[in-house]
Design a protein around this motif. Structure first.
Motif, PDB file in Angstrom:
ATOM      1  N   PHE A   8       0.904  -1.156  -0.092  1.00 56.49           N
ATOM      2  CA  PHE A   8       0.088  -0.014  -0.037  1.00 56.49           C
ATOM      3  C   PHE A   8       0.884   1.278   0.142  1.00 56.49           C
ATOM      4  O   PHE A   8       0.200   2.272  -0.437  1.00 56.49           O
ATOM      5  N   GLU A   9       2.174   1.051   0.301  1.00 60.52           N
ATOM      6  CA  GLU A   9       2.962   2.321   0.527  1.00 60.52           C
ATOM      7  C   GLU A   9       4.213   1.860  -0.271  1.00 60.52           C
ATOM      8  O   GLU A   9       4.767   0.901  -0.107  1.00 60.52           O
ATOM      9  N   SER A  10       4.810   2.898  -0.840  1.00 59.69           N
ATOM     10  CA  SER A  10       6.130   3.087  -1.378  1.00 59.69           C
ATOM     11  C   SER A  10       7.215   4.005  -0.837  1.00 59.69           C
ATOM     12  O   SER A  10       6.546   5.029  -0.246  1.00 59.69           O
ATOM     13  N   VAL A  11       8.393   3.577  -1.134  1.00 60.21           N
ATOM     14  CA  VAL A  11       9.362   4.823  -0.840  1.00 60.21           C
ATOM     15  C   VAL A  11      10.112   5.235  -1.926  1.00 60.21           C
ATOM     16  O   VAL A  11      10.396   4.331  -2.863  1.00 60.21           O
ATOM     17  N   VAL A  12      10.375   6.451  -2.031  1.00 63.31           N
ATOM     18  CA  VAL A  12      11.314   7.212  -2.883  1.00 63.31           C
ATOM     19  C   VAL A  12      12.542   7.727  -2.035  1.00 63.31           C
ATOM     20  O   VAL A  12      12.195   8.699  -1.249  1.00 63.31           O
ATOM     21  N   LEU A  13      13.457   7.482  -2.831  1.00 60.88           N
ATOM     22  CA  LEU A  13      14.870   7.919  -2.085  1.00 60.88           C
ATOM     23  C   LEU A  13      15.708   9.066  -2.978  1.00 60.88           C
ATOM     24  O   LEU A  13      15.397   9.040  -4.108  1.00 60.88           O
ATOM     25  N   PHE A  14      16.040   9.978  -2.125  1.00 61.19           N
ATOM     26  CA  PHE A  14      16.743  11.188  -2.907  1.00 61.19           C
ATOM     27  C   PHE A  14      18.133  11.204  -2.183  1.00 61.19           C
ATOM     28  O   PHE A  14      18.287  10.887  -1.072  1.00 61.19           O
ATOM     29  N   GLU A  15      19.142  11.647  -2.881  1.00 63.08           N
ATOM     30  CA  GLU A  15      20.431  12.132  -2.411  1.00 63.08           C
ATOM     31  C   GLU A  15      20.426  13.215  -1.389  1.00 63.08           C
ATOM     32  O   GLU A  15      19.754  14.556  -1.636  1.00 63.08           O
ATOM     33  N   LYS A  16      21.080  12.919  -0.303  1.00 66.55           N
ATOM     34  CA  LYS A  16      21.353  14.006   0.433  1.00 66.55           C
ATOM     35  C   LYS A  16      22.788  14.739   0.457  1.00 66.55           C
ATOM     36  O   LYS A  16      22.998  15.663   1.154  1.00 66.55           O
ATOM     37  N   ARG A  17      23.815  14.186  -0.274  1.00 65.42           N
ATOM     38  CA  ARG A  17      24.997  14.876  -0.584  1.00 65.42           C
ATOM     39  C   ARG A  17      24.748  15.973  -1.593  1.00 65.42           C
ATOM     40  O   ARG A  17      23.734  16.186  -2.233  1.00 65.42           O
ATOM     41  N   LEU A  18      25.875  16.626  -1.688  1.00 57.00           N
ATOM     42  CA  LEU A  18      26.024  17.630  -2.582  1.00 57.00           C
ATOM     43  C   LEU A  18      26.044  17.070  -4.155  1.00 57.00           C
ATOM     44  O   LEU A  18      26.484  16.044  -4.324  1.00 57.00           O
ATOM     45  N   LEU A  19      25.306  17.688  -5.010  1.00 52.97           N
ATOM     46  CA  LEU A  19      25.054  17.170  -6.419  1.00 52.97           C
ATOM     47  C   LEU A  19      25.944  18.175  -7.252  1.00 52.97           C
ATOM     48  O   LEU A  19      25.708  19.385  -7.026  1.00 52.97           O
ATOM     49  N   ASP A  20      26.286  17.932  -8.367  1.00 48.30           N
ATOM     50  CA  ASP A  20      27.110  18.760  -9.291  1.00 48.30           C
ATOM     51  C   ASP A  20      26.251  19.096 -10.527  1.00 48.30           C
ATOM     52  O   ASP A  20      25.664  18.157 -10.979  1.00 48.30           O
ATOM     53  N   LEU A  21      26.405  20.285 -10.982  1.00 50.07           N
ATOM     54  CA  LEU A  21      25.699  20.647 -12.195  1.00 50.07           C
ATOM     55  C   LEU A  21      26.848  21.344 -12.907  1.00 50.07           C
ATOM     56  O   LEU A  21      27.417  22.517 -12.713  1.00 50.07           O
ATOM     57  N   ASP A  22      27.061  20.740 -14.240  1.00 52.78           N
ATOM     58  CA  ASP A  22      28.136  21.326 -15.189  1.00 52.78           C
ATOM     59  C   ASP A  22      27.388  21.962 -16.245  1.00 52.78           C
ATOM     60  O   ASP A  22      26.780  21.254 -17.043  1.00 52.78           O
ATOM     61  N   LEU A  23      27.414  23.290 -16.260  1.00 53.59           N
ATOM     62  CA  LEU A  23      26.655  23.926 -17.255  1.00 53.59           C
ATOM     63  C   LEU A  23      27.519  23.971 -18.738  1.00 53.59           C
ATOM     64  O   LEU A  23      28.867  24.092 -18.568  1.00 53.59           O
ATOM     65  N   PRO A  24      26.729  23.932 -19.788  1.00 56.95           N
ATOM     66  CA  PRO A  24      27.494  24.062 -20.955  1.00 56.95           C
ATOM     67  C   PRO A  24      28.137  25.658 -20.957  1.00 56.95           C
ATOM     68  O   PRO A  24      27.530  26.404 -20.687  1.00 56.95           O
ATOM     69  N   VAL A  25      29.099  25.670 -22.061  1.00 60.03           N
ATOM     70  CA  VAL A  25      29.562  26.963 -22.247  1.00 60.03           C
ATOM     71  C   VAL A  25      28.445  27.700 -23.252  1.00 60.03           C
ATOM     72  O   VAL A  25      28.084  27.224 -24.102  1.00 60.03           O
ATOM     73  N   GLN A  26      28.327  28.896 -22.756  1.00 59.05           N
ATOM     74  CA  GLN A  26      27.427  29.801 -23.473  1.00 59.05           C
ATOM     75  C   GLN A  26      28.184  31.320 -23.649  1.00 59.05           C
ATOM     76  O   GLN A  26      29.037  31.567 -22.842  1.00 59.05           O
ATOM     77  N   THR A  27      27.740  32.093 -24.558  1.00 58.73           N
ATOM     78  CA  THR A  27      28.175  33.193 -24.714  1.00 58.73           C
ATOM     79  C   THR A  27      27.302  34.250 -24.196  1.00 58.73           C
ATOM     80  O   THR A  27      25.846  34.314 -24.568  1.00 58.73           O
ATOM     81  N   VAL A  28      27.664  35.148 -23.709  1.00 59.68           N
ATOM     82  CA  VAL A  28      26.839  36.306 -22.997  1.00 59.68           C
ATOM     83  C   VAL A  28      27.610  37.609 -23.577  1.00 59.68           C
ATOM     84  O   VAL A  28      28.771  37.752 -23.835  1.00 59.68           O
ATOM     85  N   LEU A  29      26.733  38.650 -23.326  1.00 57.97           N
ATOM     86  CA  LEU A  29      27.304  40.123 -23.988  1.00 57.97           C
ATOM     87  C   LEU A  29      27.407  41.113 -22.667  1.00 57.97           C
ATOM     88  O   LEU A  29      26.539  41.090 -22.002  1.00 57.97           O
ATOM     89  N   SER A  30      28.610  41.477 -22.585  1.00 54.24           N
ATOM     90  CA  SER A  30      29.070  42.330 -21.446  1.00 54.24           C
ATOM     91  C   SER A  30      28.166  43.909 -21.430  1.00 54.24           C
ATOM     92  O   SER A  30      27.907  44.217 -22.575  1.00 54.24           O
ATOM     93  N   ALA A  31      28.630  44.593 -20.632  1.00 54.04           N
ATOM     94  CA  ALA A  31      28.022  46.052 -20.750  1.00 54.04           C
ATOM     95  C   ALA A  31      28.727  46.836 -21.532  1.00 54.04           C
ATOM     96  O   ALA A  31      28.034  47.704 -22.298  1.00 54.04           O
ATOM     97  N   ASP A  32      29.874  46.419 -21.973  1.00 49.93           N
ATOM     98  CA  ASP A  32      30.832  47.161 -22.884  1.00 49.93           C
ATOM     99  C   ASP A  32      30.644  46.638 -24.228  1.00 49.93           C
ATOM    100  O   ASP A  32      31.587  46.597 -24.973  1.00 49.93           O
ATOM    101  N   ARG A  33      29.852  45.872 -24.536  1.00 48.56           N
ATOM    102  CA  ARG A  33      29.394  44.999 -25.928  1.00 48.56           C
ATOM    103  C   ARG A  33      30.553  44.260 -26.199  1.00 48.56           C
ATOM    104  O   ARG A  33      30.849  44.130 -27.489  1.00 48.56           O
TER     105      ARG A  33
END
Length: 307
Positions: free
Chosen positions: A63-88
């Motif tokens: 009747f009941e189920s269990v869902v487990l989640f990580e308690k440790r720190l997780l990593d998020l590696d973001l892809p390289v992206q191009t942004v525009l600075s205030a001085d263009r």
């Protein structure tokens, strides 16, 4: 027969008990958080920060189920992206983040799993980076204000990630650089500037060298002129002293002085092997040849008239 049936029944009952115990018992590890679900509805949260402890727990089997989640720190590696600075300036930004699930119940209700959470966090982080870095210059992003900008990005992402039951613990900009094409152009411009500076330095050096050489030539000319002037003065002084000495000597013994000067004149005038002189033997030049005392030779008597 009844005994066999009883034994069989006990065995079956024991197996059922074991199955029920196995189906109802579960463990929550030190690095885990758990949600107990009853027909899809959350009944309890286990081992959440500041609440329960890890260990053995029980639930209603089937009747009941269990869902487990990580308690440790997780990593998020973001892809390289191009942004525009205030001085263009277009900048390529590479970043990563470390996060933890701070509210398992909200996390389960909002994203349910790590893959979806990473997608949502990537979207939040990219948007925050564009907004924050767009208000700063390239120098501020690369050098002067990098730490403060990263903190602002982390705060912006945390405000949105809180609704997902997630907390960003650390966010870093690992690399901020110009795009490859721009980097080549900047490198070429820097090289041109350095070559121009080198040409200016060489030109200034040549000018200083020419100035030093001209000054040295002028000093040499002045020194030579002064030396020649001093030499002429010394030579003139020497000649004056010599003439004075000769004059004094002439005054003391005029005959000897005349004799000495005549000997010098003979030495210079008759030094060659084929010297030829067209001069009268009775001239003043040969007076010591004619008379050792240097007395003038008497003039010949004029012939008598009629002779």
């Amino acid at each position: 027969m009844n005994g066999n049936a009883l034994r069989t029944g006990l065995v079956v009952l024991g197996v059922l008990v074991l199955v029920l115990i196995y189906a109802s018992a579960f463990t929550v590890g030190q690095t885990q958080q758990a949600l107990v679900l009853q027909f899809g509805r959350v009944r309890t949260v286990l081992n959440q920060a500041g609440t329960d402890k890890p260990g053995l727990y029980f639930k209603l089997p089937f009747f009941e189920s269990v869902v487990l989640f990580e308690k440790r720190l997780l990593d998020l590696d973001l892809p390289v992206q191009t942004v525009l600075s205030a001085d263009r300036q277009n900048l390529e930004v590479d970043a990563f983040a470390r996060y933890k699930i701070s509210d398992p119940l909200r996390f389960y209700q909002a994203v349910n799993n790590i893959q979806v959470a990473n997608q949502r966090l990537s979207s939040f982080t990219n948007a925050a980076m564009r907004n924050v870095l767009a208000s700063a210059s390239r120098d501020a992003i690369v050098r002067t204000q990098r730490e403060g900008l990263m903190n602002r990005i982390q705060e912006d992402v945390n405000r949105q990630a809180k609704n997902l039951g997630i907390e960003i613990v650390d966010l870093r900009l690992t690399r901020v650089d110009l795009p490859a094409a721009n980097s080549q152009a900047v490198y070429q411009r820097m090289r041109t500037e350095r070559e121009r500076e080198a040409a200016d330095l060489r030109a200034n050096g040549n000018q200083v060298a020419a100035t030093i050489k001209a000054k040295a030539d002028r000093d040499v000319t002045v020194l030579l002129a002064e030396a020649n002037q001093k030499a002429d003065q010394l030579r003139g002084q020497g000649e004056a002293d010599r003439n004075r000495i000769l004059a004094d000597a002439f005054g003391q013994d005029p005959d000897f002085f005349a004799f000495y000067r005549s000997m010098q004149a003979y030495e210079k005038g008759l030094s060659g092997s084929d010297t030829r002189l067209v001069i009268s033997p009775g001239s003043e030049f040969f007076r010591y040849f004619n008379d050792p005392q240097g007395r003038a030779r008497p003039a010949a008597a004029a012939p008598a008239a009629g002779q």
